[in-house]
Design a protein around this motif. Sequence first.
Motif, short mmCIF file in Angstrom:
data_model
loop_
_atom_site.label_atom_id
_atom_site.label_comp_id
_atom_site.label_asym_id
_atom_site.label_seq_id
_atom_site.Cartn_x
_atom_site.Cartn_y
_atom_site.Cartn_z
N TRP A 179 -25.17 2.29 4.06
CA TRP A 179 -26.22 2.47 2.02
C TRP A 179 -25.12 4.08 2.01
O TRP A 179 -24.44 3.99 0.46
CB TRP A 179 -27.56 3.16 2.58
CG TRP A 179 -27.68 3.69 0.71
CD1 TRP A 179 -27.95 5.00 0.75
CD2 TRP A 179 -28.05 2.76 0.11
NE1 TRP A 179 -28.32 4.89 -0.88
CE2 TRP A 179 -28.43 4.20 -1.37
CE3 TRP A 179 -27.66 1.79 -0.47
CZ2 TRP A 179 -28.56 3.13 -2.36
CZ3 TRP A 179 -28.21 1.11 -1.78
CH2 TRP A 179 -29.05 2.41 -2.85
N TYR A 180 -25.00 4.78 2.14
CA TYR A 180 -24.36 6.18 1.86
C TYR A 180 -22.36 6.49 1.73
O TYR A 180 -22.13 7.78 2.19
CB TYR A 180 -24.67 7.22 3.00
CG TYR A 180 -26.46 7.70 2.65
CD1 TYR A 180 -26.25 8.11 1.45
CD2 TYR A 180 -26.99 7.47 3.15
CE1 TYR A 180 -28.12 8.76 0.95
CE2 TYR A 180 -28.63 7.60 3.34
CZ TYR A 180 -28.97 8.01 2.09
OH TYR A 180 -30.08 8.23 2.23
N TYR A 181 -22.49 5.22 2.23
CA TYR A 181 -20.83 4.80 2.27
C TYR A 181 -20.14 4.93 0.33
O TYR A 181 -19.48 5.71 0.11
CB TYR A 181 -20.12 3.30 2.32
CG TYR A 181 -18.83 3.04 2.65
CD1 TYR A 181 -17.66 3.69 3.01
CD2 TYR A 181 -18.12 1.92 0.88
CE1 TYR A 181 -16.54 3.67 2.26
CE2 TYR A 181 -16.87 1.75 1.51
CZ TYR A 181 -16.11 2.76 1.98
OH TYR A 181 -15.17 2.40 1.50
N VAL A 182 -20.83 4.32 -0.16
CA VAL A 182 -20.98 3.81 -1.21
C VAL A 182 -22.26 4.53 -2.84
O VAL A 182 -22.30 4.96 -3.48
CB VAL A 182 -19.71 3.30 -2.31
CG1 VAL A 182 -18.71 3.23 -1.91
CG2 VAL A 182 -20.48 1.49 -2.04
N GLY A 183 -22.89 4.82 -2.05
CA GLY A 183 -24.52 4.91 -2.13
C GLY A 183 -25.17 6.64 -1.99
O GLY A 183 -24.17 7.07 -1.91
N VAL A 196 -13.58 6.96 8.80
CA VAL A 196 -13.24 7.54 10.14
C VAL A 196 -15.15 6.37 10.31
O VAL A 196 -15.37 6.07 11.79
CB VAL A 196 -14.23 9.05 10.11
CG1 VAL A 196 -14.91 9.48 11.80
CG2 VAL A 196 -12.42 9.66 10.05
N ALA A 197 -15.57 6.18 9.54
CA ALA A 197 -16.96 5.85 9.55
C ALA A 197 -16.68 4.07 10.46
O ALA A 197 -17.64 3.65 11.27
CB ALA A 197 -17.73 5.88 8.06
N VAL A 200 -16.31 4.04 13.63
CA VAL A 200 -16.72 4.32 14.87
C VAL A 200 -18.04 3.40 14.72
O VAL A 200 -18.54 2.55 15.54
CB VAL A 200 -17.71 6.08 14.45
CG1 VAL A 200 -19.10 6.20 14.35
CG2 VAL A 200 -17.30 7.14 14.46
N PHE A 201 -18.58 3.13 13.51
CA PHE A 201 -19.34 1.65 13.20
C PHE A 201 -18.95 0.32 14.03
O PHE A 201 -19.30 -0.01 14.68
CB PHE A 201 -20.06 1.87 12.44
CG PHE A 201 -20.74 3.18 12.44
CD1 PHE A 201 -21.93 2.79 12.77
CD2 PHE A 201 -20.90 3.77 10.65
CE1 PHE A 201 -23.12 4.23 12.82
CE2 PHE A 201 -21.42 4.99 11.68
CZ PHE A 201 -22.60 5.11 11.87
N PHE A 202 -17.23 0.08 13.45
CA PHE A 202 -17.04 -1.29 13.68
C PHE A 202 -16.27 -1.48 14.83
O PHE A 202 -16.40 -2.57 15.27
CB PHE A 202 -15.81 -2.11 12.57
CG PHE A 202 -16.88 -1.99 11.07
CD1 PHE A 202 -16.98 -3.48 10.87
CD2 PHE A 202 -17.51 -1.56 10.42
CE1 PHE A 202 -17.95 -3.87 9.88
CE2 PHE A 202 -18.06 -1.83 9.53
CZ PHE A 202 -18.07 -3.72 9.43
#
Length: 353
Positions: A179-183, A196-197, A200-202
């Motif tokens: 959500w907070y990537y572009v929200g 970076v995200a 970490v997540f993918f």
Amino acid sequence: MADVERQDTVTIDQYISGMRVRTLALSVAPVWIGTAAGVGIVRERAAASSRCTVLTGGASCVPDTARIAAVAVLCLLVAMLLQIAANFVNDYSDGIRGTDAHRAAGAIAARLDDDLDTPADRMEVPPARLVVSGVPPRHVLAAAVVNAALACTCGLAVVVITGYWWLIVVGALCLAAGWYYVGGRRPYGYMGFGEVAVFVFFGLVATLGTTYAIAGALDAAAWVGAAAIGVVAVAVLCVNNLRDIDTDRAAGKRTWAVRMGRTWGTVCTIALIAIVSLGAAVAWAATSVQGERLAHLSVLTAFLGILGAVCALLTGWFAALDIAKRNYMRAMRSLGLLALATALTFNGFALMI
């Protein structure tokens, strides 16, 4: 740009376009690697101990094909559904912010261009953005919520099977990251932390989470595989951002590509691809030299590893060429194949040691 006619519903074609199907290999590959690593740990644990109970903390000490298969499939569904949800959220958030306005204008103009005579030419056109194409934002957001809810359901099933209730916290962090990537008021994707995200997540979370859910432990091979696929995911995002560098700069989205500029952004992306390709080549060479001393070496695993390494080198090469030529959509397809080739390489080589 003229106002786009608003729609009442989302068509099937638009829904599929919003899913960004061509990028879903980034969800398949880390779960594939994590599953292979988890199976390897379970196998070694069973071989090392003859007194192991069937369940220890929710993880099998001896191979349990049905349980492992169920957890692997559920982890795959979680990863894919979360990625699809994130794609819809990105479309929604960028659409209501106005970031996609110029992208939509370019895409519409390209699709109307009579010079795009062949299917290959038209495949180079970026996918249409839903909100600025006329789809009501609430429908795009609803699609994101539905996919996120399905991902949560599958994730809860993993928790029930494994007994690792703290995985709920990991899932909540994944939802927040999507959500907070572009929200939100201060999206981290606009500040240059998206790459970076993604790593970490993918990379780490998807791979290591799958491995732990299956085996209840992690090993060095799992970390190497997670890092490798994470680098591929970063390369995919970098290519996407190189494609959108002008509109991102105008919208104040400070991605790595915007911060470094097109030239150095291109160099950085190709360097990431080279790292993964070099890793595949090193795995191939090391296994060839030490093959006779690898306890689990077989004709099948050796063939899969060599096939994966060759595919990784080829797809990495073609992706780098397309990036240098600014054929970004073609490069993203090659990187999707590179992700799968990396997983195949890992499956063939890393688990023989």
